[in-house]
Write a protein that holds these residues in place. Structure first.
Motif, PDB file in Angstrom:
ATOM      1  N   THR A 343       0.741  -1.313  -0.039  1.00  0.00           N
ATOM      2  CA  THR A 343      -0.068   0.060   0.181  1.00  0.00           C
ATOM      3  C   THR A 343       0.806   1.235   0.143  1.00  0.00           C
ATOM      4  N   GLY A 344       0.598   2.317  -0.807  1.00  0.00           N
ATOM      5  CA  GLY A 344       1.315   3.207  -1.091  1.00  0.00           C
ATOM      6  C   GLY A 344       2.769   3.213  -1.786  1.00  0.00           C
ATOM      7  N   THR A 345       3.191   2.015  -1.884  1.00  0.00           N
ATOM      8  CA  THR A 345       4.496   1.820  -2.485  1.00  0.00           C
ATOM      9  C   THR A 345       4.217   1.325  -3.835  1.00  0.00           C
ATOM     10  N   LEU A 346       3.693   0.054  -3.933  1.00  0.00           N
ATOM     11  CA  LEU A 346       3.584  -0.514  -5.277  1.00  0.00           C
ATOM     12  C   LEU A 346       2.094   0.019  -5.843  1.00  0.00           C
ATOM     13  N   THR A 347       1.299   0.493  -5.070  1.00  0.00           N
ATOM     14  CA  THR A 347       0.190   1.196  -5.292  1.00  0.00           C
ATOM     15  C   THR A 347      -0.046   2.531  -4.872  1.00  0.00           C
ATOM     16  N   GLU A 348      -1.066   2.951  -5.385  1.00  0.00           N
ATOM     17  CA  GLU A 348      -1.363   4.690  -5.562  1.00  0.00           C
ATOM     18  C   GLU A 348      -1.904   5.122  -4.115  1.00  0.00           C
ATOM     19  N   ASN A 349      -2.496   4.108  -3.217  1.00  0.00           N
ATOM     20  CA  ASN A 349      -2.946   4.249  -1.957  1.00  0.00           C
ATOM     21  C   ASN A 349      -4.280   5.141  -2.167  1.00  0.00           C
ATOM     22  N   ARG A 350      -4.831   5.056  -3.481  1.00  0.00           N
ATOM     23  CA  ARG A 350      -6.191   5.538  -3.571  1.00  0.00           C
ATOM     24  C   ARG A 350      -7.284   4.784  -4.427  1.00  0.00           C
ATOM     25  N   MET A 351      -8.293   4.635  -3.763  1.00  0.00           N
ATOM     26  CA  MET A 351      -9.354   3.790  -4.269  1.00  0.00           C
ATOM     27  C   MET A 351     -10.027   4.116  -5.519  1.00  0.00           C
ATOM     28  N   ARG A 352     -10.073   3.405  -6.693  1.00  0.00           N
ATOM     29  CA  ARG A 352     -10.831   3.878  -7.967  1.00  0.00           C
ATOM     30  C   ARG A 352     -11.832   2.609  -8.404  1.00  0.00           C
ATOM     31  N   PRO A 353     -12.567   3.090  -8.974  1.00  0.00           N
ATOM     32  CA  PRO A 353     -13.535   1.992  -9.521  1.00  0.00           C
ATOM     33  C   PRO A 353     -13.003   1.343 -10.730  1.00  0.00           C
ATOM     34  N   HIS A 354     -12.773  -0.094 -10.568  1.00  0.00           N
ATOM     35  CA  HIS A 354     -12.187  -1.011 -11.460  1.00  0.00           C
ATOM     36  C   HIS A 354     -13.209  -1.637 -12.285  1.00  0.00           C
ATOM     37  N   ALA A 355     -14.411  -2.238 -11.767  1.00  0.00           N
ATOM     38  CA  ALA A 355     -15.148  -2.903 -12.516  1.00  0.00           C
ATOM     39  C   ALA A 355     -16.472  -3.042 -11.863  1.00  0.00           C
ATOM     40  N   PHE A 356     -17.526  -3.151 -12.498  1.00  0.00           N
ATOM     41  CA  PHE A 356     -18.852  -3.380 -12.023  1.00  0.00           C
ATOM     42  C   PHE A 356     -19.540  -4.662 -12.613  1.00  0.00           C
ATOM     43  N   TRP A 357     -20.512  -5.163 -11.641  1.00  0.00           N
ATOM     44  CA  TRP A 357     -21.137  -6.364 -12.311  1.00  0.00           C
ATOM     45  C   TRP A 357     -22.741  -6.266 -11.994  1.00  0.00           C
ATOM     46  N   SER A 358     -23.549  -6.614 -12.995  1.00  0.00           N
ATOM     47  CA  SER A 358     -24.885  -6.691 -12.767  1.00  0.00           C
ATOM     48  C   SER A 358     -25.450  -8.107 -13.450  1.00  0.00           C
ATOM     49  N   ALA A 359     -26.659  -8.470 -12.653  1.00  0.00           N
ATOM     50  CA  ALA A 359     -27.191  -9.569 -13.319  1.00  0.00           C
ATOM     51  C   ALA A 359     -27.525  -9.583 -14.766  1.00  0.00           C
ATOM     52  N   GLY A 360     -28.006  -8.213 -15.138  1.00  0.00           N
ATOM     53  CA  GLY A 360     -28.534  -8.346 -16.458  1.00  0.00           C
ATOM     54  C   GLY A 360     -27.634  -8.274 -17.589  1.00  0.00           C
ATOM     55  N   LEU A 523     -31.055  -5.962  -5.479  1.00  0.00           N
ATOM     56  CA  LEU A 523     -29.900  -5.635  -5.603  1.00  0.00           C
ATOM     57  C   LEU A 523     -29.634  -5.013  -7.011  1.00  0.00           C
ATOM     58  N   GLU A 524     -28.975  -4.000  -7.118  1.00  0.00           N
ATOM     59  CA  GLU A 524     -28.725  -3.392  -8.413  1.00  0.00           C
ATOM     60  C   GLU A 524     -27.121  -3.975  -9.169  1.00  0.00           C
ATOM     61  N   GLY A 525     -26.380  -4.333  -8.081  1.00  0.00           N
ATOM     62  CA  GLY A 525     -25.032  -4.820  -8.693  1.00  0.00           C
ATOM     63  C   GLY A 525     -24.215  -4.806  -7.857  1.00  0.00           C
ATOM     64  N   LEU A 526     -22.882  -4.951  -8.269  1.00  0.00           N
ATOM     65  CA  LEU A 526     -21.609  -5.025  -7.433  1.00  0.00           C
ATOM     66  C   LEU A 526     -20.672  -4.016  -8.136  1.00  0.00           C
ATOM     67  N   VAL A 527     -19.939  -3.505  -7.329  1.00  0.00           N
ATOM     68  CA  VAL A 527     -18.656  -2.544  -7.715  1.00  0.00           C
ATOM     69  C   VAL A 527     -17.487  -2.996  -7.047  1.00  0.00           C
ATOM     70  N   GLY A 528     -16.405  -3.281  -8.046  1.00  0.00           N
ATOM     71  CA  GLY A 528     -15.132  -3.631  -7.440  1.00  0.00           C
ATOM     72  C   GLY A 528     -14.275  -2.540  -7.566  1.00  0.00           C
ATOM     73  N   LEU A 529     -13.624  -2.145  -6.325  1.00  0.00           N
ATOM     74  CA  LEU A 529     -12.753  -1.048  -6.252  1.00  0.00           C
ATOM     75  C   LEU A 529     -11.169  -1.522  -6.088  1.00  0.00           C
ATOM     76  N   LEU A 530     -10.309  -0.517  -6.725  1.00  0.00           N
ATOM     77  CA  LEU A 530      -9.039  -1.137  -6.629  1.00  0.00           C
ATOM     78  C   LEU A 530      -7.953   0.079  -6.461  1.00  0.00           C
ATOM     79  N   ASP A 531      -7.164  -0.339  -5.378  1.00  0.00           N
ATOM     80  CA  ASP A 531      -5.859   0.351  -5.112  1.00  0.00           C
ATOM     81  C   ASP A 531      -5.039   0.260  -6.345  1.00  0.00           C
ATOM     82  N   ARG A 532      -5.032   1.049  -7.310  1.00  0.00           N
ATOM     83  CA  ARG A 532      -4.339   0.623  -8.502  1.00  0.00           C
ATOM     84  C   ARG A 532      -2.731   0.694  -8.349  1.00  0.00           C
ATOM     85  N   PRO A 533      -2.036  -0.178  -9.064  1.00  0.00           N
ATOM     86  CA  PRO A 533      -0.601  -0.052  -9.184  1.00  0.00           C
ATOM     87  C   PRO A 533      -0.155   1.044  -9.719  1.00  0.00           C
ATOM     88  N   ARG A 534       1.023   1.576  -9.275  1.00  0.00           N
ATOM     89  CA  ARG A 534       1.626   2.942  -9.920  1.00  0.00           C
ATOM     90  C   ARG A 534       1.965   2.346 -11.405  1.00  0.00           C
TER      91      ARG A 534
END
Length: 920
Positions: A343-360, A523-534
């Protein structure tokens, strides 16, 4: 066994010792043990405890006496060698030179002492984590007091944004706590009053720790440990007991110093009986012995090494790396393993939306496909307290998780400003770590609506339906399994998964209790958040691999997340192992050594500070030179113990920065690779300088040996004053310029040198003494004899003052003096590279060397042609043909070495041997 937060609480004020607080015990028993209660302590009791327990501050190490620390610098072997040179210069009748050498010793000692003091503030920096003031209950009344006055038994009031002032157990309420400073995990963790199941201390669901921060919720906690008796206090003790050790360069320079001293003393001592046997008087033999000692003492070695390291420090500072200790530059160059935080070394230490999922619609990209899930985006927009005023830049204020969700709404074209949300919000139920959900009731164009977000398990349990495209279907068991499979798939990528749900609302929902509002959700769906690598990390890791450096990840984060990040940046491309903290704790030392010796890169996840320290010590036991990166309090012991500790400057804690020997001001992992290259260059430059000074010792010694072995038949070809003029006059600037030599091609394409490899290798000695030195000695001795013979000298003829041959003798010694200077110039160019040709390095890539040579030529001309200088040094003017002949010595010396390097390149057919890849 009872568990304590960093150790037993100190004795209370009435003199009775409060035994180790049993944090697993029921709350009633804990109140009894701490002699406190839900209303807190009264003022008198708190005052007594403060007097007995002492302030809630961390212990600091007793600093070493500064005179003793400074004294260590003036008795360093190199310093002792320079002291000896000063004494010899004084005995040789040159007090000015003696004083100059003493000044060099003092300046170097002061510089080294000043650098050393910067490494002694790691424990003191831990105090930055103690909040200045905190709120406690005293006799049932809330009071704000200095955090240093918090005592065991106090009831502390924790609110959103408040720093935890001491270790404690929650007795009411629930909060989310940012534990990254202690564990390295970027996601806040939930803490609530209630059950206290057995398990690791830092994972106990009702314990909070000093040095962490509440991000959400309110709670009360009874203090169970203050000062040194806290987790952060324990880390401070670990950090304080890790002593500084010499770097590889410091160790090798010490060996070189003793080697040079042995050569100098041995040569001088051997000459004394030889001179006596040759018929010299004792006084004459002693004077010449002193001359040999002076010829072998490299007066410029210590300042040149110091300035070479200082130049490396300045170069790294321009590229975002601040080095706190000079020798750390070289240590980076010999690094074989990097243990990096996540955290904060390999990654940016900041959450960002990476993917979302919905049943439809299945999986989607939040930036491209958010508009295809408008209801999901609306939940992300409404169910938030953060503010994202500039969606284009993704900047804003508030919880990092909510900011990431607002980015989904912004991608769908929705308004993400907090003011608009506040205007439409009719009711809200804030995020609660117990429920792990947040719910709002809002006015929308379609009427009142309920919006909920939270952990998948928490939200899914409140849902009765699921959205499939434009339709809503019942949430049966098959649908639940589908959602859980999608959750597992996103989590396997290292994402933090949140569920978003909602439903139409009625006026009753505005006043209904939370449990009723959060029912019948869709349930509208899921959101996957990622602390992205630099973005800079993958190429930097690849360059480290090319340089033969392994990269291990040592983090407190979840194994799945850590593994996903490691693979995404290229760590473990030739083999990756994942070892959890529990598994690491079960490994014996021999098993850990075997694991680290496999050659695989390893992700150590969920590790405690002691375990990170243990990994570093095991690697060093295997002979590795270890660099450790980190940014949290939990990294401090390992940062201080490692050969080189690298802290993050922008996002890192003061603790990590003070414990480290290098700080990356830009938090860029790529700066480590640049620092490694700079460290290798500095080490190479030190070796180039050693070759340079060793080479000209041979032509300085040979005239004395010829004089002694011939019994005076061959006059002395060089005087002591001329040697001093070379060593402290003409030699100095070119030697310093070699300390600024650019890196040779391929510096990062060779493996790290072994820790056991010395600064001086046999190949270097052969090159300095056997090739460059002997060539220079033949040329200068030949010039000396040529001038003598041309002037009518025959062996044994007197050349002393008052004789007919004395002017010729002065001209001959001057030829030796100028010839050595010319050979120095050729040696300087030859020493610029070990394997490559000078053309591949470039003649103009080190302008400082050209300036140094120009200075050398001017000083030499002054010694030869200025009457005052001639009288001091004992020289005579040379005619043009002799000067031309002597100047040819420079290209001859360089040419001999260039041919030797060409021969070795041909022999290896373009593939340098391991020894040759390690450029001197």
């Amino acid at each position: 066994m009872p568990r304590t937060a960093g150790g037993p609480p100190p004795a209370v004020a009435d003199g009775h010792h409060v035994g180790t607080a049993d944090l697993d015990a029921p709350l009633e028993r804990l109140w009894h043990e701490l002699r406190s209660g839900p209303e807190g302590l009264d003022e008198r009791d708190a005052a007594r405890r403060l007097r007995v327990q002492g302030p809630n501050t961390l212990p600091t190490r007793r600093a070493a006496s500064w005179p003793r620390a400074l004294g260590r610098q003036v008795v360093h072997p190199l310093a002792l060698l320079l002291w000896a040179a000063a004494g010899l210069a004084f005995l040789a009748g040159t007090p000015v030179l003696a004083v100059a050498i003493v000044v060099v010793v003092v300046l170097n000692a002061v510089l080294a002492f000043w650098q050393e003091q910067h490494a002694e503030h790691a424990v003191a920096a831990l105090e930055a984590y103690l909040p200045a003031r905190t709120r406690v209950l005293r006799g049932g009344v809330a009071r704000e007091i200095p955090a240093a006055e918090v005592v065991v038994g106090d009831v502390v009031l924790l609110t959103e944004g408040a720093a935890v002032p001491a270790d404690g157990r929650l007795v009411a309420g629930a909060v989310e706590v940012d534990m990254s400073a202690l564990t390295g995990e970027s996601v806040p963790v939930a803490r609530r009053a209630g059950a206290h199941p057995p398990g690791p201390l830092l994972e106990a669901p009702d314990l909070v720790f000093r040095g962490t921060t509440c991000t959400v919720g309110t709670a009360r906690a009874v203090v169970t440990g203050t000062g040194a008796h806290t987790e952060i206090g324990r880390i401070a003790a670990l950090t304080g007991h890790v002593e500084h050790r010499e770097s590889p360069l410091e160790q090798q320079v010490r060996r070189v110093a003793w080697l040079i001293a042995a050569v100098a003393v041995g040569t001088g001592a051997a000459f004394l009986p030889i001179g006596l046997l040759a018929g010299l008087s004792f006084t004459a033999a002693l004077v010449f012995a002193i001359g040999l000692l002076v010829a072998n003492v490299p007066e410029g070695l210590l300042p040149t090494i110091t300035l070479a390291l200082a130049a490396g420090v300045r170069s790294l500072a321009r590229h975002g790396a601040v080095v706190r200790r000079l020798s750390a530059v070289e240590t980076l160059g010999s690094t074989t393993v990097i243990c990096t935080d996540k955290t904060g070394t390999l990654t940016e230490n900041r959450m960002r939306p990476h993917a979302f999922w919905s049943a439809g619609g299945g999986r989607g990209d939040p930036e491209r496909d958010a508009a295809a899930a408008p209801v999901l985006a609306r939940v992300a927009q409404r169910c938030s307290d953060a503010d994202l005023p500039d969606p284009a830049r993704g900047t804003g204020s508030g919880d990092p998780t909510e900011l990431a969700l607002l980015a989904v709404a912004a991608a769908a074209g929705l308004d993400t400003r907090a003011a608009g949300r506040a205007r439409d919000r009719r009711a809200d139920h804030a995020f609660d770590p117990v429920h792990q959900r947040m719910t709002t009731v809002d006015d929308t164009p379609d009427g009142l609506a309920v919006h909920t977000k939270g952990a998948v398990e928490a939200v899914l349990a409140r849902c009765t339906a699921i959205r499939r495209g434009r339709d809503v279907a019942a949430l049966d068991e098959a649908a639940r399994e589908e959602v859980l499979r999608a959750t597992d798939g996103l989590a396997a990528e290292g994402l933090r998964v949140l569920a978003l749900a909602g439903r139409p609302a009625t006026a009753a929902d505005l006043v209904a209790p939370r449990e009723e509002v959060e029912t019948g959700l869709v349930l509208e769906g899921l959101v996957g958040l990622l602390d992205r690598p630099r973005a800079s990390v993958p190429p930097a890791v690849a360059r480290c691999h090319a340089a033969g450096i392994r990269v291990h990840v040592v983090t407190g984060d979840h194994p799945v997340t850590a593994e996903a990040v490691a693979r995404s940046v290229g760590i473990g491309v030739h083999g990756l192992r994942v070892v959890g903290g529990d598994e690491l704790a079960r490994l014996r030392e021999s098993e850990l050594d075997a694991l680290l010796a496999t050659g695989d890169e390893i992700v150590f996840a969920r590790v405690a500070p002691e375990q990170k320290l243990r990994v570093v010590e095991a690697l060093e036991h295997l002979g590795e030179v270890v660099a450790v990166t980190g940014d949290g309090v939990n990294d401090a012991p390992a940062l201080r113990r490692a050969d080189i500790g690298v802290a993050m400057g922008a996002s890192g804690t003061d603790v990590a920065r003070e414990a480290a020997t290098m700080v990356l001001t830009d938090d860029d992992f790529a700066s480590i690779e640049r620092a490694v290259a700079a460290g290798r260059r500095v080490y190479d430059d030190v070796r180039k300088f050693v070759v340079y000074i060793f080479a000209h010792a041979v032509p300085e010694v040979v005239p004395f040996l010829l004089f002694a072995l011939s019994g005076g038949a061959i006059p002395l070809g060089l005087t002591v004053l001329q040697i001093l003029a070379i060593d402290l006059g003409t030699e100095t600037l070119p030697a310093l310029a070699l300390g600024r030599e650019p890196a040779e091609p391929g510096v990062m394409d060779r493996p790290p040198r072994p820790r056991s490899e010395g600064v001086i290798r046999p190949r270097m000695l052969w090159r300095a003494w056997g090739l460059l030195g002997v060539t220079s000695a033949l040329l200068t001795t030949g010039a000396f004899l040529l001038v003598l013979l041309r002037g009518g000298w025959t062996p044994g003829a007197p050349t002393g003052p008052g004789t007919a041959l004395h002017p010729v003798y002065l001209e001959a010694t001057t030829a030796t003096f100028v010839g050595i200077v010319a050979c120095q110039i050729g040696t300087a160019f030859a020493a610029r590279t070990e394997h490559a040709s000078l053309r591949s390095v470039g003649l103009g890539t080190n302008p400082l060397l050209w300036w140094g040579i120009a200075f050398e030529v001017v000083v030499t001309a002054a010694f030869v042609y200025l009457p005052v200088a001639r009288d001091v040094v004992g020289t005579a003017p040379l005619d043009a043909p002799t000067v031309a002949l002597l100047l040819a010595c420079a290209p001859i010396v360089w040419g001999v070495d260039e041919v030797d390097r060409w021969r070795r390149r041909r022999r290896t057919t373009g593939t340098p041997s391991p020894d040759e890849r390690r450029t001197p």
